[in-house]
Write a protein that holds these residues in place. Structure first.
Motif, PDB file in Angstrom:
ATOM      1  N   ASP A 277      67.047  60.166  74.896  1.00  0.00           N
ATOM      2  CA  ASP A 277      67.374  60.004  73.475  1.00  0.00           C
ATOM      3  C   ASP A 277      68.728  60.617  73.130  1.00  0.00           C
ATOM      4  N   VAL A 278      69.093  61.723  73.798  1.00  0.00           N
ATOM      5  CA  VAL A 278      70.396  62.345  73.551  1.00  0.00           C
ATOM      6  C   VAL A 278      71.516  61.439  74.059  1.00  0.00           C
ATOM      7  N   VAL A 279      71.314  60.839  75.223  1.00  0.00           N
ATOM      8  CA  VAL A 279      72.315  59.913  75.766  1.00  0.00           C
ATOM      9  C   VAL A 279      72.517  58.741  74.820  1.00  0.00           C
ATOM     10  N   ASN A 280      71.424  58.138  74.376  1.00  0.00           N
ATOM     11  CA  ASN A 280      71.519  56.976  73.478  1.00  0.00           C
ATOM     12  C   ASN A 280      72.199  57.348  72.159  1.00  0.00           C
ATOM     13  N   ALA A 281      71.830  58.506  71.593  1.00  0.00           N
ATOM     14  CA  ALA A 281      72.400  58.932  70.308  1.00  0.00           C
ATOM     15  C   ALA A 281      73.889  59.236  70.427  1.00  0.00           C
ATOM     16  N   THR A 282      74.286  59.867  71.524  1.00  0.00           N
ATOM     17  CA  THR A 282      75.694  60.215  71.709  1.00  0.00           C
ATOM     18  C   THR A 282      76.555  58.971  71.904  1.00  0.00           C
ATOM     19  N   ALA A 283      75.985  57.969  72.531  1.00  0.00           N
ATOM     20  CA  ALA A 283      76.715  56.705  72.685  1.00  0.00           C
ATOM     21  C   ALA A 283      76.997  56.068  71.325  1.00  0.00           C
ATOM     22  N   ARG A 284      76.056  56.208  70.401  1.00  0.00           N
ATOM     23  CA  ARG A 284      76.283  55.664  69.047  1.00  0.00           C
ATOM     24  C   ARG A 284      77.430  56.397  68.351  1.00  0.00           C
ATOM     25  N   ILE A 285      77.512  57.712  68.562  1.00  0.00           N
ATOM     26  CA  ILE A 285      78.623  58.485  67.979  1.00  0.00           C
ATOM     27  C   ILE A 285      79.944  58.030  68.576  1.00  0.00           C
ATOM     28  N   PHE A 286      79.979  57.815  69.868  1.00  0.00           N
ATOM     29  CA  PHE A 286      81.189  57.331  70.540  1.00  0.00           C
ATOM     30  C   PHE A 286      81.686  56.053  69.859  1.00  0.00           C
ATOM     31  N   ARG A 287      80.768  55.131  69.609  1.00  0.00           N
ATOM     32  CA  ARG A 287      81.156  53.856  68.994  1.00  0.00           C
ATOM     33  C   ARG A 287      81.567  54.048  67.542  1.00  0.00           C
ATOM     34  N   ASP A 288      80.790  54.840  66.793  1.00  0.00           N
ATOM     35  CA  ASP A 288      81.070  55.037  65.369  1.00  0.00           C
ATOM     36  C   ASP A 288      82.442  55.672  65.144  1.00  0.00           C
ATOM     37  N   LYS A 289      82.832  56.572  66.040  1.00  0.00           N
ATOM     38  CA  LYS A 289      84.105  57.283  65.905  1.00  0.00           C
ATOM     39  C   LYS A 289      85.250  56.577  66.636  1.00  0.00           C
ATOM     40  N   GLN A 290      84.950  55.398  67.181  1.00  0.00           N
ATOM     41  CA  GLN A 290      85.950  54.560  67.853  1.00  0.00           C
ATOM     42  C   GLN A 290      86.704  55.331  68.947  1.00  0.00           C
ATOM     43  N   CYS A 291      85.946  56.019  69.772  1.00  0.00           N
ATOM     44  CA  CYS A 291      86.537  56.764  70.880  1.00  0.00           C
ATOM     45  C   CYS A 291      86.868  55.812  72.030  1.00  0.00           C
ATOM     46  N   ASP A 292      87.749  56.261  72.912  1.00  0.00           N
ATOM     47  CA  ASP A 292      88.139  55.399  74.028  1.00  0.00           C
ATOM     48  C   ASP A 292      87.985  56.088  75.389  1.00  0.00           C
ATOM     49  N   SER A 293      87.485  57.329  75.390  1.00  0.00           N
ATOM     50  CA  SER A 293      87.356  58.077  76.638  1.00  0.00           C
ATOM     51  C   SER A 293      86.423  59.250  76.397  1.00  0.00           C
ATOM     52  N   LEU A 294      86.097  59.957  77.497  1.00  0.00           N
ATOM     53  CA  LEU A 294      85.159  61.067  77.396  1.00  0.00           C
ATOM     54  C   LEU A 294      85.697  62.288  78.131  1.00  0.00           C
ATOM     55  N   ILE A 295      85.464  63.463  77.526  1.00  0.00           N
ATOM     56  CA  ILE A 295      85.733  64.733  78.190  1.00  0.00           C
ATOM     57  C   ILE A 295      84.434  65.525  78.171  1.00  0.00           C
ATOM     58  N   ALA A 296      83.879  65.810  79.333  1.00  0.00           N
ATOM     59  CA  ALA A 296      82.634  66.568  79.446  1.00  0.00           C
ATOM     60  C   ALA A 296      82.962  68.004  79.800  1.00  0.00           C
ATOM     61  N   VAL A 297      82.557  68.938  78.946  1.00  0.00           N
ATOM     62  CA  VAL A 297      82.832  70.358  79.163  1.00  0.00           C
ATOM     63  C   VAL A 297      81.494  71.082  79.228  1.00  0.00           C
ATOM     64  N   GLY A 298      81.063  71.413  80.434  1.00  0.00           N
ATOM     65  CA  GLY A 298      79.770  72.069  80.573  1.00  0.00           C
ATOM     66  C   GLY A 298      79.250  71.994  81.987  1.00  0.00           C
ATOM     67  N   GLY A 299      77.952  72.224  82.121  1.00  0.00           N
ATOM     68  CA  GLY A 299      77.307  72.157  83.419  1.00  0.00           C
ATOM     69  C   GLY A 299      76.871  70.747  83.761  1.00  0.00           C
ATOM     70  N   GLY A 300      75.975  70.652  84.736  1.00  0.00           N
ATOM     71  CA  GLY A 300      75.556  69.347  85.221  1.00  0.00           C
ATOM     72  C   GLY A 300      74.921  68.468  84.164  1.00  0.00           C
ATOM     73  N   SER A 301      74.152  69.066  83.259  1.00  0.00           N
ATOM     74  CA  SER A 301      73.489  68.262  82.228  1.00  0.00           C
ATOM     75  C   SER A 301      74.497  67.606  81.292  1.00  0.00           C
ATOM     76  N   VAL A 302      75.544  68.353  80.932  1.00  0.00           N
ATOM     77  CA  VAL A 302      76.576  67.803  80.050  1.00  0.00           C
ATOM     78  C   VAL A 302      77.325  66.670  80.756  1.00  0.00           C
ATOM     79  N   ILE A 303      77.692  66.902  82.014  1.00  0.00           N
ATOM     80  CA  ILE A 303      78.451  65.879  82.740  1.00  0.00           C
ATOM     81  C   ILE A 303      77.591  64.654  83.000  1.00  0.00           C
ATOM     82  N   ASP A 304      76.310  64.851  83.344  1.00  0.00           N
ATOM     83  CA  ASP A 304      75.410  63.715  83.542  1.00  0.00           C
ATOM     84  C   ASP A 304      75.189  62.946  82.243  1.00  0.00           C
TER      85      ASP A 304
END
Length: 319
Positions: free
Chosen positions: A93-120
């Motif tokens: 559910d967190v993955v699905n919800a975060t993808a919606r934020i990516f689209r809503d904010k018209q992002c074009d890339s990702l920066i993951a700052v954290g451990g394995g869970s954040v990067i996954d």
């Protein structure tokens, strides 16, 4: 397979060369002091400038996101969104919800700052926005992706998962109570940033647990069925770094050299197992994590000796 003998410390060691193997890892690694300051250039090189930053509350509280933001200086990069609600085990559910934020904010890339869970989680979000879907479960399994992924820069704050250099993501399904693997070469991050500033705040218990995760990656990569000369080189290097630095890294969080060495070991072990895969330690460990919510690295520390003993008769020459 073909075998050759090498002398080492007056001992004869049998090196088995497979008749066929594959090795692949195109991740650009930037490691060292002020490595973060390279992010704006890397985004420009990748022709993007509106990233979403994914992290968790602990990383945010430690002030590490400010360090990342400060690294942008006067560049023209615009942060589309900062999502700090990433939780352990990367739930669906967190993955699905975060993808919606990516689209809503018209992002074009990702920066993951954290451990394995954040990067996954970032890898999972990338799958959804790149494939044009809203359900990560449609892509579970091996080589199910078809679309090129958006640029992903991974900035690990732990030294264990190696996810910054792997083609694997583990996503947790609360409904099925399973950790589900997603595997594809398309999931490899474009860039992995190892900056000593990002790995000094991890508490001793987590430092120990994540370090044992990295060790289990290296040991299973070196003794598994798909091992090959290149993965062996990475696995052995990781084992050596972990043996020499994990204890000091746990004892003294300010030991910058030991912490940086463990960050390198984690990445190197990730490259090893991404090419030769892991074994029963991880299979059982992920099940324990899904059912009993035990920290993955802690599970690795408990299970690795048991699995090594079980496997000993088959792979004693490697142990």
């Amino acid at each position: 397979s073909r075998a050759s003998c090498l002398g080492h410390n007056n001992k004869r060691v049998m090196i088995m060369l497979p008749d066929y193997y594959e090795f692949f890892n195109p991740v650009k690694v930037i490691a060292g002091n002020k490595a973060l300051e390279n992010i704006p250039f890397e985004l420009t090189r990748l022709h993007v400038k509106r990233p979403i930053i994914l992290t968790d509350k602990g990383v945010l509280k430690a002030g590490l996101i400010k360090v990342v933001l400060d690294s942008f200086g006067d560049s023209d990069v615009v942060i589309g969104a900062i999502c700090d609600d990433i939780t352990s085990d990367s739930p669906v559910d967190v993955v699905n919800a975060t993808a919606r934020i990516f689209r809503d904010k018209q992002c074009d890339s990702l920066i993951a700052v954290g451990g394995g869970s954040v990067i996954d989680t970032a890898k999972g979000v990338n799958i959804l926005v790149s494939e044009g879907s809203d359900d990560i479960m449609k892509f579970r399994g091996v080589y199910r992706l078809t679309a090129p992924q958006r640029p992903l820069i991974a900035v690990p704050t732990t030294a264990g998962s190696g996810s910054e250099a792997t083609m694997v993501a583990m996503i947790y399904s609360p409904v099925k109570k399973l950790k589900i693997p997603f595997v594809s070469i398309l999931m490899l991050p474009e860039v992995a940033i190892l900056d000593p500033r990002m790995i000094l705040s991890l508490p001793p218990k987590l430092t120990a647990a994540t370090g044992m995760d990295a060790l289990s990656h290296a040991v299973e990569a070196y003794s598994g069925l798909q091992k090959n000369p290149l993965s062996d080189a990475y696995a052995v290097s990781a084992i050596n770094l972990i043996r020499e630095n994990l204890v000091n890294s746990v004892k003294d969080g300010k030991d910058k050299d030991a912490r940086f060495a463990m960050a390198n070991a984690s990445l190197i072990a990730g490259i090893a197992f991404s090419n030769s895969m892991v074994g029963a330690t991880h299979s059982i460990g992920h099940a324990c994590g899904a059912l009993a919510c035990i920290h993955h690295g802690t599970a690795m520390a408990m299970l690795l000796p048991v699995v090594m003993e079980y496997n000993f008769d088959k792979v004693s020459q490697y142990y």
